[in-house]
Design a protein around this motif. Structure first.
Motif, mmCIF file in Angstrom:
data_model
loop_
_atom_site.group_PDB
_atom_site.id
_atom_site.type_symbol
_atom_site.label_atom_id
_atom_site.label_comp_id
_atom_site.label_asym_id
_atom_site.label_seq_id
_atom_site.Cartn_x
_atom_site.Cartn_y
_atom_site.Cartn_z
ATOM 1 N N LEU A 126 13.872 45.697 93.400
ATOM 2 C CA LEU A 126 14.963 44.674 92.733
ATOM 3 C C LEU A 126 16.118 45.955 92.574
ATOM 4 C CD1 LEU A 126 13.541 42.372 90.552
ATOM 5 C CD2 LEU A 126 14.428 42.001 92.891
ATOM 6 N N VAL A 127 15.918 47.130 92.011
ATOM 7 C CA VAL A 127 16.913 48.051 91.702
ATOM 8 C C VAL A 127 17.513 48.529 93.248
ATOM 9 C CG1 VAL A 127 17.334 50.505 90.981
ATOM 10 C CG2 VAL A 127 15.928 48.713 89.618
ATOM 11 N N HIS A 128 16.665 48.834 94.090
ATOM 12 C CA HIS A 128 17.106 49.063 95.316
ATOM 13 C C HIS A 128 18.074 48.215 95.913
ATOM 14 C CE1 HIS A 128 16.620 49.257 99.865
ATOM 15 N NE2 HIS A 128 16.601 50.434 99.630
ATOM 16 N N MET A 129 17.684 46.951 95.714
ATOM 17 C CA MET A 129 18.725 45.849 96.219
ATOM 18 C C MET A 129 20.109 45.815 95.398
ATOM 19 S SD MET A 129 17.387 44.762 99.098
ATOM 20 C CE MET A 129 18.592 43.365 99.021
ATOM 21 N N ALA A 130 19.992 46.291 94.338
ATOM 22 C CA ALA A 130 21.139 46.397 93.557
ATOM 23 C C ALA A 130 21.994 47.308 94.222
ATOM 24 C CB ALA A 130 20.950 46.281 92.272
ATOM 25 N N ILE A 133 23.372 46.582 98.020
ATOM 26 C CA ILE A 133 24.507 45.683 98.309
ATOM 27 C C ILE A 133 25.725 46.185 98.346
ATOM 28 C CG2 ILE A 133 25.478 43.432 97.377
ATOM 29 C CD1 ILE A 133 22.597 42.614 96.785
ATOM 30 N N PRO A 134 26.050 47.205 97.402
ATOM 31 C CA PRO A 134 27.373 47.673 97.411
ATOM 32 C C PRO A 134 27.569 48.920 98.290
ATOM 33 C CG PRO A 134 26.323 48.382 95.404
ATOM 34 C CD PRO A 134 25.403 47.387 96.035
ATOM 35 N N VAL A 135 26.368 49.875 98.305
ATOM 36 C CA VAL A 135 26.424 51.132 99.024
ATOM 37 C C VAL A 135 26.446 51.186 100.602
ATOM 38 C CG1 VAL A 135 25.435 53.277 99.212
ATOM 39 C CG2 VAL A 135 25.494 52.445 96.675
ATOM 40 N N MET A 139 29.015 52.770 103.510
ATOM 41 C CA MET A 139 28.796 53.784 104.357
ATOM 42 C C MET A 139 28.859 53.272 105.857
ATOM 43 S SD MET A 139 25.161 55.563 102.751
ATOM 44 C CE MET A 139 25.494 56.688 104.051
ATOM 45 N N TYR A 140 28.550 51.914 105.857
ATOM 46 C CA TYR A 140 28.619 51.325 107.423
ATOM 47 C C TYR A 140 29.959 51.071 107.845
ATOM 48 C CZ TYR A 140 27.723 48.675 111.299
ATOM 49 O OH TYR A 140 27.720 47.985 113.039
ATOM 50 N N LEU A 141 30.751 50.621 106.792
ATOM 51 C CA LEU A 141 32.316 50.483 107.307
ATOM 52 C C LEU A 141 33.245 51.702 107.400
ATOM 53 C CD1 LEU A 141 33.184 47.659 104.653
ATOM 54 C CD2 LEU A 141 32.972 47.433 107.303
ATOM 55 N N THR A 142 32.479 52.943 106.756
ATOM 56 C CA THR A 142 33.353 54.077 107.004
ATOM 57 C C THR A 142 33.275 54.512 108.283
ATOM 58 O OG1 THR A 142 32.726 54.766 104.684
ATOM 59 C CG2 THR A 142 33.208 56.484 106.325
#
Length: 438
Positions: A126-130, A133-135, A139-142
């Protein structure tokens, strides 16, 4: 929830999102239909997660499980996506790096918030998904705005080297973090190293993709310059041929009186045999006519006429029907590049045809006020198994001539379609008069 179920839950949350992201740029390059690809991917992923859970239950080391899963997913990636394997590895390493960064940050947060517990798979997932979602989108959009260069830049030798740079950085990180402990994960040095690694990955990929984009642009500019030189050469040769024809015609007209005198003498003597022989010899000695009138557009007429002479010299049947007005909203140099490359490709293909009579069939027309359409069909020696659109391969790379045609079609918001079927190559190009602004 049992430990096996918790491990499966953890691997689903920490693997599937990345592998879905790995397929997104290649959604149009799948080997199979999308529904079939999705089914295979889901079945494979579920099986892998169960296998990982039981391996963990049997006491297999976490890193060994990760490497095993990664190897299996690479095999699946190559199986489902029809693309240069080095391009797949280049983007796949980026996905792996994003996973390393996000997993590292999430483990740091999880261990510092909940402490170390061997059965905390659900909390870590759950922490991983938190964090994901923002990170991950950041990275991809960069690199997303430059990701198209992966498809546009060809060259097996180039890609076989380019992907090794980010991979080397990733391997170094694995070497130094292979035996990292739960205590080490909780230290600020760990989170700092992961953040810096993420920044390094973004910088490396951004620089590589921009460099490749510039390389592609330089290649296109060089090809256009070469095409412009070729067009100038065509105009020059046609002009020289026309001058030579004019001079020969002048000489023929000057000598016409002498010919008439001899013809009159044969008629007076009623020597029809001598008259016939002389007329036949005279016809053979007359300068060869240069055909005009393929199109009302001078540029199109010149290009087609030049290649028509080449086709005639090579015994290629040349069938032309072009209805293009003298003035259109298409740049003449780019129009010449499109038509010249299409016909040149056809002539080159026909030269290799030996079993049948080679032919080239050209059609051109204007629809509405701004849309120009060309089709060039020609016989070819090799049958292609590819029934869809493609760019033919020359020396291992996509043909630059047809690539230029495709690029110009894109500039004019049009289409360029190339197919090969039953030993016939079909080329279709549509250009809209108003070019796309930069």
């Amino acid at each position: 929830m049992s430990e096996v179920s918790e491990v499966i839950f953890y691997y689903v949350l920490t693997t599937i999102p990345y592998f879905i992201g790995a397929y997104i740029p290649f959604i149009g390059k799948l080997r199979f239909q999308k529904i079939y690809t999705v089914c295979v991917f889901l079945c494979f992923t579920i099986s892998i997660c169960f296998a990982a859970a039981f391996m963990c239950w049997w006491g297999v080391r976490y890193r060994i499980i990760e490497f095993t899963l990664a190897a299996l997913y690479i095999v699946l990636y190559f199986f489902l996506v029809k693309q240069n394997p080095f391009k797949l590895m280049f983007f796949g390493v980026f996905i792996a790096d994003a996973m390393i960064v996000i997993r590292g940050i999430s483990l740091f947060l999880c261990y510092n918030i909940f402490g170390f517990d061997e059965s905390m798979y659900v909390a870590c997932g759950l922490v991983h998904m938190a964090v994901f979602i923002p990170v991950y989108p950041l990275m991809y959009l960069t690199v997303e705005k430059n990701i198209k260069v992966i498809f546009d830049v060809e060259g097996t030798k180039l890609w076989s080297t380019v992907w090794l740079l980010p991979l080397t950085i990733t391997v170094i990180v694995f070497i130094y973090t292979y035996d990292i402990s739960a205590v080490g994960v909780q230290k600020w040095q760990f989170i700092l190293s992961r953040v810096l690694f993420g920044i390094s990955v973004l910088l490396i990929y951004t620089i590589i993709l921009k460099s490749l984009a510039q390389l592609r642009e330089q290649t296109i500019l060089k090809e256009r310059a070469d095409n412009a030189s070729h067009v100038i050469q065509i105009y020059t040769e046609r002009y020289d041929l026309l001058k030579s024809h004019i001079e020969e015609t002048k000489k023929a007209r000057h000598n016409l009186r002498q010919h008439f005198n001899l013809i009159s003498a044969c008629i007076e003597k009623n020597d029809m045999k001598a008259l016939t022989e002389y007329v036949n010899k005279y016809i053979k000695s007359m300068p060869k006519s240069i055909k005009h009138g393929y199109s009302a557009n001078y540029a199109v007429d010149t290009i087609v006429g030049w290649y028509a002479e080449q086709a005639e010299a090579k015994n290629i049947k040349f069938d032309v029907e072009i209805k293009i007005p003298s003035k259109i909203n298409i740049s003449e140099p780019e129009l010449c590049v499109v038509l010249g490359n299409l016909i040149e490709n056809a002539v080159n293909a026909c030269e290799k045809v030996t079993e049948t009579e080679p032919f080239i069939k050209i059609r051109g027309a204007v629809q509405g006020e701004d849309t120009v359409i060309f089709t060039v069909d020609n016989s070819c020696a090799e049958e292609s198994s590819n029934k869809g659109s493609y760019l033919p391969q020359k020396g291992g790379n996509a043909g630059l001539g047809l690539q230029s045609v495709y690029d110009i079609a894109q500039k004019y918001n049009g289409i360029a379609d190339f197919k090969c079927r039953n030993n016939i190559f079909f080329a279709s190009v549509m250009l809209n008069g108003l070019a796309e602004t930069a």
